[in-house]
Design an enzyme around this catalytic site. Structure first.
Site, PDB file in Angstrom:
ATOM      1  N   ARG A 182      92.541  46.330  46.458  1.00  6.45           N
ATOM      2  CA  ARG A 182      91.521  46.937  45.597  1.00  6.45           C
ATOM      3  C   ARG A 182      90.523  45.855  45.194  1.00  6.45           C
ATOM      4  O   ARG A 182      90.731  44.682  45.495  1.00  6.45           O
ATOM      5  CB  ARG A 182      92.163  47.587  44.373  1.00  6.45           C
ATOM      6  N   ASN A 214      86.876  49.079  36.679  1.00  7.16           N
ATOM      7  CA  ASN A 214      88.165  48.711  36.104  1.00  7.16           C
ATOM      8  C   ASN A 214      88.347  47.202  36.194  1.00  7.16           C
ATOM      9  O   ASN A 214      88.317  46.639  37.297  1.00  7.16           O
ATOM     10  CB  ASN A 214      89.309  49.383  36.875  1.00  7.16           C
ATOM     11  N   GLU A 215      88.477  46.568  35.040  1.00 10.00           N
ATOM     12  CA  GLU A 215      88.736  45.130  35.002  1.00 10.00           C
ATOM     13  C   GLU A 215      87.837  44.367  35.969  1.00 10.00           C
ATOM     14  O   GLU A 215      88.315  43.741  36.917  1.00 10.00           O
ATOM     15  CB  GLU A 215      90.215  44.834  35.315  1.00 10.00           C
ATOM     16  N   GLU A 224      95.010  49.692  28.099  1.00 10.49           N
ATOM     17  CA  GLU A 224      96.229  49.668  28.904  1.00 10.49           C
ATOM     18  C   GLU A 224      97.256  48.759  28.260  1.00 10.49           C
ATOM     19  O   GLU A 224      96.925  47.676  27.781  1.00 10.49           O
ATOM     20  CB  GLU A 224      95.960  49.089  30.296  1.00 10.49           C
ATOM     21  N   TRP A 283     104.168  42.277  38.184  1.00 11.38           N
ATOM     22  CA  TRP A 283     103.399  41.151  38.731  1.00 11.38           C
ATOM     23  C   TRP A 283     103.796  39.801  38.143  1.00 11.38           C
ATOM     24  O   TRP A 283     103.129  38.799  38.386  1.00 11.38           O
ATOM     25  CB  TRP A 283     101.898  41.393  38.572  1.00 11.38           C
ATOM     26  N   GLU A 303     102.240  49.459  43.110  1.00  9.04           N
ATOM     27  CA  GLU A 303     102.690  49.386  41.718  1.00  9.04           C
ATOM     28  C   GLU A 303     103.843  50.335  41.423  1.00  9.04           C
ATOM     29  O   GLU A 303     104.045  50.747  40.279  1.00  9.04           O
ATOM     30  CB  GLU A 303     101.495  49.615  40.776  1.00  9.04           C
ATOM     31  N   LYS A 304     104.625  50.667  42.448  1.00  6.80           N
ATOM     32  CA  LYS A 304     105.703  51.646  42.218  1.00  6.80           C
ATOM     33  C   LYS A 304     106.815  51.081  41.338  1.00  6.80           C
ATOM     34  O   LYS A 304     107.598  51.841  40.771  1.00  6.80           O
ATOM     35  CB  LYS A 304     106.252  52.187  43.533  1.00  6.80           C
ATOM     36  N   PHE A 305     106.877  49.759  41.207  1.00  4.71           N
ATOM     37  CA  PHE A 305     107.882  49.185  40.300  1.00  4.71           C
ATOM     38  C   PHE A 305     107.270  48.763  38.964  1.00  4.71           C
ATOM     39  O   PHE A 305     107.901  48.055  38.177  1.00  4.71           O
ATOM     40  CB  PHE A 305     108.618  48.035  40.979  1.00  4.71           C
ATOM     41  N   HIS A 306     106.031  49.187  38.742  1.00  3.26           N
ATOM     42  CA  HIS A 306     105.408  48.996  37.421  1.00  3.26           C
ATOM     43  C   HIS A 306     105.735  50.246  36.603  1.00  3.26           C
ATOM     44  O   HIS A 306     105.603  51.366  37.085  1.00  3.26           O
ATOM     45  CB  HIS A 306     103.899  48.862  37.598  1.00  3.26           C
TER      46      HIS A 306
HETATM   47  C1  GLA Z   1      95.659  46.301  35.279  1.00  3.23           C
HETATM   48  C2  GLA Z   1      94.921  47.422  35.989  1.00  3.23           C
HETATM   49  C3  GLA Z   1      95.776  48.598  36.299  1.00  3.23           C
HETATM   50  C4  GLA Z   1      97.151  48.175  36.772  1.00  3.23           C
HETATM   51  C5  GLA Z   1      97.760  47.285  35.731  1.00  3.23           C
HETATM   52  C6  GLA Z   1      99.153  46.845  36.068  1.00  3.23           C
HETATM   53  O1  GLA Z   1      95.608  46.354  33.932  1.00  3.23           O
HETATM   54  O2  GLA Z   1      93.768  47.823  35.312  1.00  3.23           O
HETATM   55  O3  GLA Z   1      95.135  49.360  37.288  1.00  3.23           O
HETATM   56  O4  GLA Z   1      97.034  47.496  37.977  1.00  3.23           O
HETATM   57  O5  GLA Z   1      96.976  46.122  35.617  1.00  3.23           O
HETATM   58  O6  GLA Z   1      99.679  46.028  35.065  1.00  3.23           O
END
Ligand code: GLA
Length: 663
Positions: free
Chosen positions: A119, A157-158, A310, A318, A358-361
């Site tokens: 991404r 996003n970020e 968030e 991560w 991110e399936k383990f988030h």
């Molecule tokens: C960031 C992103 C999210 C996700 C989270 C995971 O904050 O904005 O899309 O990837 O990290 O912690």
């Protein structure tokens, strides 16, 4: 927040704390959406962020528009009484874009392309990317402008990418031409007389790409400024499109916490709502203090209530080892954010993914589903936030102490070829904030050129670069009766990273009573220096200095070693200078004393270690970050809004316990 008529977070909250999270329904079959709404209602979710990573779903082929699924979701949310924070999907372009338009892909400093498949593979300077981003933003804004579920816009996003490619190079040259006007001015600012770097043509200037040895520091500094500005241009371009359709709906973009890539002071000026993503490590003994720092910083950027966009309901995926949150910690940290000014408590993400990176988030609904412990705790948090929302939202926090922070200084200080690689800017910032946090002093953050007159104490952990305007601001602050405490490596360089004569600005040397700054003596990792005074002895870390001071300015001395007898801490009137970083307990004690002399006291007297107290409006939040129960003296009679109980003089908080007290 630029014009008074701008919409604000209050327009979205309407007296409730926003509670919810990123919702990525495109990862799930439609049956699940109905289940989601049921669970959201069960948990008190009143806000979801849709569309953050939906570009390929919305525009599966160049120019196509697939809005049907989003129409259904917007309606579904509205029927469920859930507001939508609608995101522009521009942080993750679809694969076709990179394939058909390789010019949209960024390059790193080694010239490697950042391909699709992850991404954020977009170049902020790419005209094609900007055109496509504008088009999808425009169509989204037009389509949903009048939708009753829409409460807030979330751009991208970020923002966090860099680009060293050719289109970025051309944009960098344009940016530099605008800044400097002439090549002579650029050569002068960059000090290109050094190492034969003089430019005879704008065309010769590049981003600071891979080089044989140390790069020109001012080129690196300007490239960071340029990158922050280019990303901001991308953001404001989308914002301006959105505002044409929905001038009454607030706009935000989510910051990463203390992220080096964006001048967040500058960015915050362009937002209606300031929001941040925050992920303290549940195993970090200072996780709560890290959270407090980011919350204080975000509140200061917002100049009022802000949005926790968030956080994680459980583990992230991560870190090296990813720990879940022990029972109660998620609630504690959510209420901590509210205590420190958040009017929105949201998560990444609603439902934990079964596929993808991110399936383990964790998610609010984890793989364990509705019976899982995490979801049960989420329900409790939702219910409690609903209980306190009306009394909390919109209320303010007032602080007597400000910590100064500036991205440009950080960018200049964080480069190669410096006196010590042990001096890490964010770590130094954390050390000073920790001392104030542990002393129970409420702290804002401020930019060095902001008006500081409302604060009794201003702390400068480290501002290696200070502009003339900032220096004059600090001097005026002290002249006006303020107390200033500066850490080492402050006022060393000007805005071009040119060392000031004498190794530190002369006006500041006079302020602190420094006659001559002979040498810096950075300390190795783990090395300490003994110091005595001003109240008791302490050990310094990271740094020490061989400096000669006006005799009356000596407040503490180095003891033993090469610097024996030299000043460690200076004080002239209300101006203090620390040439070393005292160990944590000592720094806390020293700062408590200075704050108390300046008339800034703790939120409550006698707070036990590990218990945090914050006053927000009329409410007093008391938070036990310890795993053991804590007894807290809270003189007077209060009502605990979380339990409805009356509390008189004494409060007992269990492990991770919280009380929200109203007099
Ligand atoms: C960031 C992103 C999210 C996700 C989270 C995971 O904050 O904005 O899309 O990837 O990290 O912690």
């Amino acid at each position: 927040m630029a014009v008074p008529a701008s919409p604000a977070l209050a327009d979205a909250t309407r007296g409730r704390i926003l509670f919810g999270g990123d919702y990525n329904p495109e990862q799930w079959p439609e049956e699940t959406w109905y289940e989601d709404v049921r669970l959201m209602k069960d948990a008190g979710v009143n806000s979801v962020t849709l569309g953050v990573f939906s570009w390929a779903k919305l525009e599966p082929h160049p120019g196509a528009r697939e809005f049907g699924w989003l129409d259904r979701l917007m309606d579904l949310m509205h029927e469920g009484g859930i507001g939508v924070v609608l995101a522009t999907p521009t942080s993750s372009p679809p694969p076709w874009m990179g394939r058909l338009h390789p010019d949209t892909l960024p390059r790193d400093e080694d010239g490697r392309t950042e391909w699709w498949g992850g991404r954020q593979h977009f170049s902020h300077s790419s005209a094609t990317y900007r055109r496509c981003a504008a088009a999808i933003t425009e169509d989204l804004a037009a389509r949903y402008a009048a939708h009753p579920a829409l409460t807030l816009w979330h751009i991208n996003n970020e923002y966090c990418t860099f680009d060293y490619g050719d289109e970025a190079a051309a944009a960098f040259r344009r940016w530099l031409r605008e800044k400097y006007g002439t090549l002579d001015a650029l050569n002068n600012a960059w000090g290109t007389a050094f190492w034969s770097q003089g430019y005879d043509s704008w065309d010769g200037i590049l981003p600071p790409r891979h080089a044989h040895y140390l790069k020109n520091p001012t080129q690196v500094l300007d490239f960071r400024r340029f990158t922050s500005d280019m990303l901001l241009e991308c953001c404001t371009a989308e914002r301006d499109i959105i505002r044409r359709y929905t001038p009454h709906i607030p706009v935000t973009t989510n910051f990463m916490p203390l992220w080096i890539g964006q001048d967040a002071w500058r960015w915050a000026e362009e937002e209606d709502v300031v929001s941040v993503d925050l992920y303290p490590d549940p195993r970090d003994p200072l996780g709560a203090q890290h959270g407090a720092l980011i919350q204080d910083m975000t509140r200061s950027q917002a100049r009022g209530p802000w949005m926790l966009m968030e956080q994680a309901a459980g583990p992230v995926n991560w870190r090296g080892v990813n720990h879940p949150k022990p029972r109660g910690l998620g609630r504690l940290w959510s209420l901590q954010a509210v205590a420190r000014g958040a009017d929105a408590v949201c998560y990444f993400q609603w439902r934990q993914s079964r596929q993808g990176a991110e399936k383990f988030h964790s998610g609010m609904v984890g793989h364990a589903g509705e019976q899982g412990r995490t979801f049960q705790e989420i329900k409790q948090i939702g219910a409690e936030l609903a209980r306190i929302g009306a009394e909390v939202t919109g209320s303010r926090i007032s602080a007597d102490v400000a910590i100064l922070h500036d991205w440009h200084s950080w960018w200049a200080a964080t480069q190669d070829g410096r006196p010590s690689t042990e001096v890490d800017h964010p770590a130094v910032l954390h050390s000073w904030h920790r001392a104030l946090w542990e002393a129970h002093l409420t702290t804002d953050f401020a930019h060095p050129e902001h008006d500081l007159s409302a604060y009794r104490l201003v702390v400068v952990p480290q501002l290696y670069v200070l502009t003339d305007a900032a220096i004059e601001n600090l001097l005026a602050y002290v002249r006006g009766g303020g107390t200033l405490v500066c850490g080492f490596l402050t006022g060393v360089a000007d805005q071009d990273d040119r060392v000031r004569p004498g190794g530190m600005d002369g006006r500041l040397r006079d302020l602190f009573g420094i006659r001559t700054l002979h040498e810096w003596w950075p300390l190795a990792a783990g090395e300490t220096v003994e110091c005595d005074g001003p109240r008791s002895g302490f050990r310094g870390t990271l740094w020490s200095e061989e400096l000669e001071a006006e005799p009356e300015a000596m407040a503490a001395r180095y003891k033993g070693g090469e610097l024996d007898g030299y000043p460690a801490v200076l004080r002239r009137g209300r101006a203090w200078y620390f040439s070393t970083l005292p160990e944590p307990d000592a720094l806390r004690e020293l700062l408590s004393g200075i704050a108390s002399d300046a008339g800034a006291g703790p939120v409550l007297d006698g707070l036990p270690t590990g218990v945090e107290a914050v006053r927000r409006g009329d409410l007093l939040f008391v938070l036990n970050h310890g795993r053991e129960p804590a007894a807290v003296a809270v003189p007077g009679t209060h009502r605990n809004l979380l339990t409805g109980e009356t509390v008189t003089d004494n409060l007992l908080l269990g492990r991770y316990g919280v009380a929200v007290l109203r007099p």
